[in-house]
Design a protein around this motif. Structure first.
Motif, PDB file in Angstrom:
ATOM      1  N   PRO A 189       7.863  13.561  -1.107  1.00  0.00           N
ATOM      2  CA  PRO A 189       8.792  13.095  -0.065  1.00  0.00           C
ATOM      3  C   PRO A 189       8.047  12.637   1.185  1.00  0.00           C
ATOM      4  O   PRO A 189       7.154  13.308   1.683  1.00  0.00           O
ATOM      5  N   GLY A 190       8.423  11.470   1.687  1.00  0.00           N
ATOM      6  CA  GLY A 190       7.807  10.927   2.888  1.00  0.00           C
ATOM      7  C   GLY A 190       6.455  10.288   2.677  1.00  0.00           C
ATOM      8  O   GLY A 190       5.767   9.971   3.657  1.00  0.00           O
ATOM      9  N   THR A 191       6.037  10.069   1.427  1.00  0.00           N
ATOM     10  CA  THR A 191       4.719   9.489   1.164  1.00  0.00           C
ATOM     11  C   THR A 191       4.641   8.051   1.647  1.00  0.00           C
ATOM     12  O   THR A 191       3.623   7.631   2.206  1.00  0.00           O
ATOM     13  N   PHE A 192       5.692   7.293   1.432  1.00  0.00           N
ATOM     14  CA  PHE A 192       5.668   5.879   1.817  1.00  0.00           C
ATOM     15  C   PHE A 192       5.483   5.723   3.321  1.00  0.00           C
ATOM     16  O   PHE A 192       4.610   4.974   3.786  1.00  0.00           O
ATOM     17  N   ALA A 193       6.289   6.424   4.114  1.00  0.00           N
ATOM     18  CA  ALA A 193       6.203   6.287   5.573  1.00  0.00           C
ATOM     19  C   ALA A 193       4.891   6.844   6.119  1.00  0.00           C
ATOM     20  O   ALA A 193       4.305   6.276   7.057  1.00  0.00           O
ATOM     21  N   ASN A 194       4.396   7.928   5.531  1.00  0.00           N
ATOM     22  CA  ASN A 194       3.165   8.543   6.026  1.00  0.00           C
ATOM     23  C   ASN A 194       1.941   7.672   5.804  1.00  0.00           C
ATOM     24  O   ASN A 194       0.904   7.877   6.453  1.00  0.00           O
ATOM     25  N   HIS A 195       2.028   6.724   4.897  1.00  0.00           N
ATOM     26  CA  HIS A 195       0.884   5.840   4.636  1.00  0.00           C
ATOM     27  C   HIS A 195       1.138   4.411   5.119  1.00  0.00           C
ATOM     28  O   HIS A 195       0.192   3.722   5.493  1.00  0.00           O
ATOM     29  N   CYS A 196       2.385   3.984   5.082  1.00  0.00           N
ATOM     30  CA  CYS A 196       2.680   2.613   5.508  1.00  0.00           C
ATOM     31  C   CYS A 196       2.521   2.451   7.014  1.00  0.00           C
ATOM     32  O   CYS A 196       1.949   1.454   7.483  1.00  0.00           O
ATOM     33  N   LEU A 197       2.992   3.414   7.799  1.00  0.00           N
ATOM     34  CA  LEU A 197       2.913   3.289   9.259  1.00  0.00           C
ATOM     35  C   LEU A 197       1.478   3.354   9.786  1.00  0.00           C
ATOM     36  O   LEU A 197       1.093   2.512  10.611  1.00  0.00           O
ATOM     37  N   PRO A 198       0.642   4.316   9.358  1.00  0.00           N
ATOM     38  CA  PRO A 198      -0.757   4.273   9.821  1.00  0.00           C
ATOM     39  C   PRO A 198      -1.492   3.012   9.389  1.00  0.00           C
ATOM     40  O   PRO A 198      -2.312   2.475  10.151  1.00  0.00           O
ATOM     41  N   TYR A 202       0.827  -1.209   0.000  1.00  0.00           N
ATOM     42  CA  TYR A 202       0.000   0.000   0.000  1.00  0.00           C
ATOM     43  C   TYR A 202       0.865   1.264   0.000  1.00  0.00           C
ATOM     44  O   TYR A 202       0.600   2.221  -0.740  1.00  0.00           O
ATOM     45  N   GLY A 203       1.912   1.272   0.822  1.00  0.00           N
ATOM     46  CA  GLY A 203       2.808   2.428   0.840  1.00  0.00           C
ATOM     47  C   GLY A 203       3.507   2.644  -0.485  1.00  0.00           C
ATOM     48  O   GLY A 203       3.687   3.778  -0.940  1.00  0.00           O
ATOM     49  N   SER A 204       3.884   1.540  -1.156  1.00  0.00           N
ATOM     50  CA  SER A 204       4.531   1.650  -2.457  1.00  0.00           C
ATOM     51  C   SER A 204       3.565   2.180  -3.516  1.00  0.00           C
ATOM     52  O   SER A 204       3.946   2.981  -4.382  1.00  0.00           O
ATOM     53  N   ASN A 205       2.302   1.749  -3.447  1.00  0.00           N
ATOM     54  CA  ASN A 205       1.307   2.238  -4.409  1.00  0.00           C
ATOM     55  C   ASN A 205       1.084   3.741  -4.260  1.00  0.00           C
ATOM     56  O   ASN A 205       1.040   4.484  -5.248  1.00  0.00           O
ATOM     57  N   PHE A 226      -8.039  -7.136  17.811  1.00  0.00           N
ATOM     58  CA  PHE A 226      -9.316  -7.003  18.499  1.00  0.00           C
ATOM     59  C   PHE A 226     -10.488  -7.649  17.753  1.00  0.00           C
ATOM     60  O   PHE A 226     -11.462  -8.074  18.385  1.00  0.00           O
ATOM     61  N   PHE A 227     -10.407  -7.712  16.426  1.00  0.00           N
ATOM     62  CA  PHE A 227     -11.537  -8.229  15.649  1.00  0.00           C
ATOM     63  C   PHE A 227     -11.198  -9.496  14.886  1.00  0.00           C
ATOM     64  O   PHE A 227     -12.091 -10.108  14.295  1.00  0.00           O
ATOM     65  N   GLY A 228      -9.955  -9.884  14.874  1.00  0.00           N
ATOM     66  CA  GLY A 228      -9.580 -11.134  14.240  1.00  0.00           C
ATOM     67  C   GLY A 228      -9.331 -11.056  12.747  1.00  0.00           C
ATOM     68  O   GLY A 228      -8.958 -12.060  12.135  1.00  0.00           O
ATOM     69  N   TRP A 229      -9.519  -9.900  12.137  1.00  0.00           N
ATOM     70  CA  TRP A 229      -9.222  -9.754  10.713  1.00  0.00           C
ATOM     71  C   TRP A 229      -8.971  -8.283  10.402  1.00  0.00           C
ATOM     72  O   TRP A 229      -9.264  -7.402  11.224  1.00  0.00           O
ATOM     73  N   ASN A 230      -8.435  -8.042   9.240  1.00  0.00           N
ATOM     74  CA  ASN A 230      -8.054  -6.684   8.855  1.00  0.00           C
ATOM     75  C   ASN A 230      -9.297  -5.917   8.398  1.00  0.00           C
ATOM     76  O   ASN A 230      -9.591  -5.811   7.201  1.00  0.00           O
ATOM     77  N   CYS A 231     -10.025  -5.355   9.351  1.00  0.00           N
ATOM     78  CA  CYS A 231     -11.274  -4.656   9.040  1.00  0.00           C
ATOM     79  C   CYS A 231     -11.157  -3.136   9.123  1.00  0.00           C
ATOM     80  O   CYS A 231     -12.082  -2.429   8.713  1.00  0.00           O
ATOM     81  N   LEU A 232     -10.065  -2.613   9.643  1.00  0.00           N
ATOM     82  CA  LEU A 232      -9.915  -1.165   9.801  1.00  0.00           C
ATOM     83  C   LEU A 232      -9.068  -0.529   8.697  1.00  0.00           C
ATOM     84  O   LEU A 232      -9.327   0.604   8.292  1.00  0.00           O
ATOM     85  N   ALA A 233      -8.074  -1.240   8.230  1.00  0.00           N
ATOM     86  CA  ALA A 233      -7.186  -0.674   7.214  1.00  0.00           C
ATOM     87  C   ALA A 233      -7.906  -0.343   5.905  1.00  0.00           C
ATOM     88  O   ALA A 233      -7.564   0.658   5.261  1.00  0.00           O
ATOM     89  N   PRO A 234      -8.904  -1.128   5.460  1.00  0.00           N
ATOM     90  CA  PRO A 234      -9.598  -0.748   4.212  1.00  0.00           C
ATOM     91  C   PRO A 234     -10.269   0.628   4.277  1.00  0.00           C
ATOM     92  O   PRO A 234     -10.399   1.287   3.242  1.00  0.00           O
ATOM     93  N   TRP A 235     -10.707   1.059   5.454  1.00  0.00           N
ATOM     94  CA  TRP A 235     -11.276   2.398   5.571  1.00  0.00           C
ATOM     95  C   TRP A 235     -10.232   3.478   5.266  1.00  0.00           C
ATOM     96  O   TRP A 235     -10.579   4.576   4.838  1.00  0.00           O
ATOM     97  N   PHE A 236      -8.989   3.148   5.508  1.00  0.00           N
ATOM     98  CA  PHE A 236      -7.899   4.091   5.292  1.00  0.00           C
ATOM     99  C   PHE A 236      -7.334   4.015   3.869  1.00  0.00           C
ATOM    100  O   PHE A 236      -6.816   5.012   3.349  1.00  0.00           O
TER     101      PHE A 236
END
Length: 244
Positions: free
Chosen positions: A120-129, A109-112, A140-150
């Motif tokens: 500058p800094g686009t990769f880190a600003n998106h990969c870390l969050p 996702y960060g690479s995309n 907490f929920f057992g699957w990746n349900c929060l990252a798609p909102w981002f």
């Protein structure tokens, strides 16, 4: 003028003269030139009105359309479920994208986003969050349900940047449904954004891989655009030898 048999003068008749005929021919030529110029101006006005333009969203318009209907959108280079991509010159890159989407989606996702924004800094600003949301959702929920909102706005940005076909348009093209949503531009964009979100929630890894394959075929990596730096090395200190 001419004199009739009874001696009266007839003003309606004119003597034939080569000068008069030439003058009449010149007047006819001038009228023809004026008509040609008017027709050219009218044609230029129509070309300016119906020429190639852009909508407020940056979409190209159909040439010759006064209303300004958006031109047909292109399809994605590979389908959503084409995990290994295609057997072409990007085959090795497609395999890399598939592995990153399966093992480290945060890196993909960060690479995309880095290729799309190249700031500058686009990769880190998106990969870390993304990594934080991924860990919270998985813990907490057992699957990746929060990252798609981002991450789903990136899919919308790619679709708008390259004028790609959305899910509603694909359904309308294949089976004829969603016709009312496609006709209205504003409603169509709302439906397509909703479909982008649903695609990231239901097929998150496949969506990231499809976006990665599309960007690698259209945009080079920002690191490849670096200009070579010419380093000037000063000459060494020179000394003059003395004779014996």
């Amino acid at each position: 003028m001419a004199i009739t048999d009874d001696g009266s003068i007839n003003n309606d008749l004119q003597e034939s003269s080569p000068l008069l005929s030439k003058q009449g021919g010149v007047e006819e030529d001038e009228k023809k030139k004026l008509n040609v110029n008017k027709s050219k101006e009218a044609t230029a006005g129509v070309a300016e009105v119906g020429g190639f333009g852009w909508t407020a969203d940056g979409l190209p318009l159909v040439r010759g359309s006064v209303v300004g209907e958006p031109m047909g959108r292109s399809q994605w280079d590979s389908s959503l479920l084409a995990c290994l991509g295609r057997n072409d010159e990007f085959c090795s890159s497609d395999i890399e994208v598939c592995l990153l989407g399966s093992v480290a989606p945060c890196v993909l996702y960060g690479s995309n986003v880095e290729r799309l924004g190249s700031a500058p800094g686009t990769f880190a600003n998106h990969c870390l969050p993304y990594s934080g949301l991924y860990l919270i959702g998985s813990s907490f929920f057992g699957w990746n349900c929060l990252a798609p909102w981002f991450s789903y706005p990136t899919r919308t940005a790619i679709r708008r940047k390259f004028n790609l076909e959305g899910t509603c348009e694909a359904l309308n093209r294949s089976c004829g449904c969603c016709g009312s949503c496609v006709e209205d531009e504003v409603q169509r964009e709302h439906c397509e954004s909703t479909c982008d979100f649903a695609t990231h929630v239901l097929c998150h890894a496949c969506a990231l891989c499809q976006e990665g394959r599309e960007l690698r075929r259209r945009l080079p990596h920002p690191g490849h655009n670096a200009q070579p730096v010419l380093v000037m090395i000063p000459p060494g200190e020179q000394t003059m030898g003395r004779g014996a």
